[in-house]
Design an enzyme around this catalytic site. Structure first.
Site, PDB file in Angstrom:
ATOM      1  N   ASN A 237      73.599  58.473  69.118  1.00 28.88           N
ATOM      2  CA  ASN A 237      73.652  57.014  69.250  1.00 28.88           C
ATOM      3  C   ASN A 237      74.961  56.593  69.913  1.00 28.88           C
ATOM      4  OD1 ASN A 237      74.858  57.866  66.797  1.00 28.88           O
ATOM      5  ND2 ASN A 237      74.690  55.847  65.884  1.00 28.88           N
TER       6      ASN A 237
ATOM      7  N   CYS B  47      70.008  54.034  70.317  1.00 28.37           N
ATOM      8  CA  CYS B  47      69.830  55.035  69.268  1.00 28.37           C
ATOM      9  C   CYS B  47      69.832  56.442  69.870  1.00 28.37           C
ATOM     10  CB  CYS B  47      68.482  54.827  68.575  1.00 28.37           C
ATOM     11  SG  CYS B  47      68.369  53.305  67.623  1.00 28.37           S
TER      12      CYS B  47
ATOM     13  N   GLU C  75      67.654  58.788  69.455  1.00 21.84           N
ATOM     14  CA  GLU C  75      66.336  59.222  69.922  1.00 21.84           C
ATOM     15  C   GLU C  75      66.073  58.752  71.348  1.00 21.84           C
ATOM     16  OE1 GLU C  75      67.137  57.750  67.138  1.00 21.84           O
ATOM     17  OE2 GLU C  75      65.883  58.342  65.450  1.00 21.84           O
TER      18      GLU C  75
ATOM     19  N   CYS D 225      63.837  54.202  64.162  1.00 24.01           N
ATOM     20  CA  CYS D 225      63.590  52.755  64.140  1.00 24.01           C
ATOM     21  C   CYS D 225      62.323  52.440  64.943  1.00 24.01           C
ATOM     22  CB  CYS D 225      64.789  51.996  64.704  1.00 24.01           C
ATOM     23  SG  CYS D 225      64.886  52.010  66.494  1.00 24.01           S
TER      24      CYS D 225
ATOM     25  N   CYS E 254      62.439  52.999  68.776  1.00 24.86           N
ATOM     26  CA  CYS E 254      62.422  54.434  69.118  1.00 24.86           C
ATOM     27  C   CYS E 254      61.031  55.017  68.949  1.00 24.86           C
ATOM     28  CB  CYS E 254      63.439  55.200  68.277  1.00 24.86           C
ATOM     29  SG  CYS E 254      65.138  54.894  68.813  1.00 24.86           S
TER      30      CYS E 254
HETATM   31  N1  THU Z   1      70.243  54.667  64.834  1.00 22.58           N
HETATM   32  C1  THU Z   1      69.767  55.717  65.564  1.00 22.58           C
HETATM   33  O1  THU Z   1      70.474  56.296  66.392  1.00 22.58           O
HETATM   34  N2  THU Z   1      68.481  56.076  65.360  1.00 22.58           N
HETATM   35  C2  THU Z   1      67.631  55.460  64.495  1.00 22.58           C
HETATM   36  O2  THU Z   1      66.441  55.734  64.517  1.00 22.58           O
HETATM   37  C3  THU Z   1      68.147  54.491  63.530  1.00 22.58           C
HETATM   38  C4  THU Z   1      69.473  53.927  63.855  1.00 22.58           C
HETATM   39  C5  THU Z   1      71.622  54.245  65.072  1.00 22.58           C
HETATM   40  C6  THU Z   1      71.744  52.908  65.743  1.00 22.58           C
HETATM   41  C7  THU Z   1      73.121  52.474  65.300  1.00 22.58           C
HETATM   42  O3  THU Z   1      74.058  53.035  66.194  1.00 22.58           O
HETATM   43  C8  THU Z   1      73.290  53.134  63.940  1.00 22.58           C
HETATM   44  O4  THU Z   1      72.307  54.149  63.855  1.00 22.58           O
HETATM   45  C9  THU Z   1      73.118  52.180  62.772  1.00 22.58           C
HETATM   46  O5  THU Z   1      71.933  51.482  62.849  1.00 22.58           O
END
Ligand code: THU
Length: 158
Positions: A61, A72, A74, A111, A114
């Site tokens: 991320n 994110c 993903e 999320c 994603c």
């Molecule tokens: N995040 C991800 O990288 N992947 C996810 O599926 C959930 C959230 C990151 C986004 C942000 O940088 C941090 O986690 C907090 O939400």
């Protein structure tokens, strides 16, 4: 009136129960958390994609002071994989996350945005994607994005 029942199968296993190739992928996702840029949430997420040609692509991320501009792990990983190797399906995607206390105790599901991108990648290559959600205690293994995103929107509705 009727009810439509939608079921999702999630295989819960330990790290030791994964194949060697999958263990390497989970290790790569965990390692990718070290390259996360998360000064705002302090939540480091890493992902590793195993491509059809055997190459492993990782991502993490990447946050931004203008919060919605960040991405994110993903999406960073899949967009990189798709742009570097546009003819290669993503066979397996491993995801790992770490907070201030270390790697998470229970698996972190991707999320909504994603999930939609995972679905597009799966459809694009017409290849079911295996998804491994890591935690210290257990790993969730999902066969295909449909398990994460039932009733999904796709190109068939356009
Ligand atoms: N995040 C991800 O990288 N992947 C996810 O599926 C959930 C959230 C990151 C986004 C942000 O940088 C941090 O986690 C907090 O939400």
């Amino acid at each position: 009136m009727k009810t439509i029942k939608i079921e999702t199968n999630v295989c819960v296993c330990t790290y030791a129960e994964l194949s060697e190739e999958e263990r390497r992928l989970v290790d790569a996702a965990k390692e990718a958390t070290s390259r996360s840029y998360a000064p705002y949430s302090h939540f480091a997420v890493g992902a590793a994609a195993l491509l059809g040609n055997g190459i492993v692509v990782t991502g993490s991320n990447q946050e931004n002071a203008a919060y919605p501009s960040g991405t994110c792990a993903e999406r960073t990983t899949l967009f990189y994989a798709n742009s570097q190797y546009p003819d290669q399906p993503v066979k397996t995607l491993a995801i790992a996350a770490r907070n201030a206390s270390g790697f998470v105790e229970s698996p972190i599901p991707p999320c909504g945005a994603c999930r939609q991108v995972l679905l597009e990648t799966e459809r694009r290559y017409n290849h079911l994607m295996r998804i491994l959600l890591h935690s210290e205690k257990e790993i969730y293994c999902l066969e295909g994005v449909k398990s994460l995103l039932p009733l999904s929107f796709g190109a068939e509705y356009l």
